[in-house]
Design a protein around this motif. Structure first.
Motif, PDB file in Angstrom:
ATOM      1  N   GLU A  91      36.285  44.355  30.150  1.00  0.00           N
ATOM      2  CA  GLU A  91      36.070  42.956  30.535  1.00  0.00           C
ATOM      3  C   GLU A  91      34.625  42.703  30.954  1.00  0.00           C
ATOM      4  O   GLU A  91      34.113  41.610  30.764  1.00  0.00           O
ATOM      5  CB  GLU A  91      37.052  42.555  31.648  1.00  0.00           C
ATOM      6  N   GLU A 152      37.507  35.644  33.447  1.00  0.00           N
ATOM      7  CA  GLU A 152      36.545  36.605  33.988  1.00  0.00           C
ATOM      8  C   GLU A 152      35.343  35.926  34.645  1.00  0.00           C
ATOM      9  O   GLU A 152      34.781  36.457  35.599  1.00  0.00           O
ATOM     10  CB  GLU A 152      36.090  37.566  32.877  1.00  0.00           C
ATOM     11  N   HIS A 241      39.181  39.349  40.154  1.00  0.00           N
ATOM     12  CA  HIS A 241      39.938  39.225  38.907  1.00  0.00           C
ATOM     13  C   HIS A 241      40.462  40.604  38.455  1.00  0.00           C
ATOM     14  O   HIS A 241      41.600  40.731  38.020  1.00  0.00           O
ATOM     15  CB  HIS A 241      39.026  38.598  37.847  1.00  0.00           C
ATOM     16  N   HIS A 245      44.330  42.049  37.907  1.00  0.00           N
ATOM     17  CA  HIS A 245      44.885  42.756  36.748  1.00  0.00           C
ATOM     18  C   HIS A 245      45.583  44.054  37.145  1.00  0.00           C
ATOM     19  O   HIS A 245      46.496  44.518  36.469  1.00  0.00           O
ATOM     20  CB  HIS A 245      43.760  43.111  35.757  1.00  0.00           C
TER      21      HIS A 245
END
Ligand code: ZN
Length: 273
Positions: A91, A152, A241, A245
């Motif tokens: 990411e 993101e 973030h 996850h």
């Protein structure tokens, strides 16, 4: 078929997202091709303005979830994302850094948005300096419904203000083109059939500016946002973030048992709200 097409119209480079059947869902190939297209347009002294637009019915429906949660169309990425470390690396390199490269492109950029502009599609559009919308444009970020902490890059508070951004993320509702204009997210709205021509016209006008003045003006806007803490805010959001996850809650929501049928999963996600 290439996932990205490029075109020159005078001193304007047009970059087209080109997965029309998938509403320009961004897969790895597209993200890297987009990065290369921006780098090429940036390096070309004849290019004064860059327009980013989508082929087909939409600008972009976001990241291609079929490879990150459900399926295995790009198996090595799905494998990489199985660990917290691998997902963070993916990411950061594919999503965060590639988006910021567009945001930091030294030339003026315009996102031409019609149809769906969802989640990472919204993130991508917001990396551009202007957003010009077609009447069909629908902006939303419904990912909190599936356990994600926004996308993101945390664009919403900077684009529509904190109060409205909270509404966008907690409710996940769609903003129309007119809503987006009213909030300052979109600069202008045109009928879809005129959108291409109107964006060309605006891009051409901007392309006539003395190029160094255009560059330095953009640099000063980015420096202003930097001084306001935008980059620090984005870095801290990115790590939050990633924690999102890694939670058991998220992992259960996106488990293969739950997302194996991706279409049914997304319908369940949205039906509950
Ligand atoms: Zn993510």
């Amino acid at each position: 078929m290439s996932t990205i097409e490029t075109e020159r119209r005078g001193n304007v480079a047009r970059i087209w997202l080109n997965r029309p059947k998938q509403h320009n869902a961004q897969n790895e190939e597209m993200i890297y091709a987009l990065d290369a297209a921006f780098a090429e347009a940036t390096a070309d002294d004849d290019v004064r303005v860059i327009v980013l637009a989508g082929r087909g019915r939409s600008f972009s429906s976001g990241h291609d979830l079929s490879r990150t949660v459900g399926g295995t169309s790009e198996a090595d990425i799905a494998e990489l994302r199985k660990t917290t470390e691998g997902r963070l690396h993916h990411e950061r390199t594919s999503y965060f850094d590639k988006c910021l490269a567009i945001r930091n492109c030294p030339k003026p950029t315009i996102a031409q948005v019609h149809g769906h502009c969802i989640a990472a599609g919204l993130m991508l559009a917001c990396m551009c300096d202007l957003i010009i919308a077609g009447e069909s444009a629908k902006f939303s970020n419904p990912v909190v419904r599936m356990g994600a902490i926004g996308v993101e890059v945390f664009v919403e508070p900077w684009e529509v203000g904190v109060r409205k951004a909270k509404e966008m993320l907690f409710l996940g509702d769609v903003l129309t083109a007119e809503d987006a204009k009213h909030l300052g997210l979109a600069n202008r709205v045109y009928p879809d059939e005129d959108l291409d021509r109107e964006v060309d016209h605006l891009a051409e006008r901007i392309s006539k500016l003395p190029p160094m003045a255009a560059r330095l003006t953009k640099e000063s806007f980015n420096a202003t946002l930097q001084t306001m803490g935008q980059l620090a805010s984005w870095h801290s959001h990115f790590m939050i973030h990633q924690v999102g996850h890694a939670t058991d809650e998220y992992q259960q929501i996106i488990s293969p048992a739950n997302t194996g049928d991706l279409k049914a999963f997304l319908e369940r996600r949205d039906a509950a709200h």
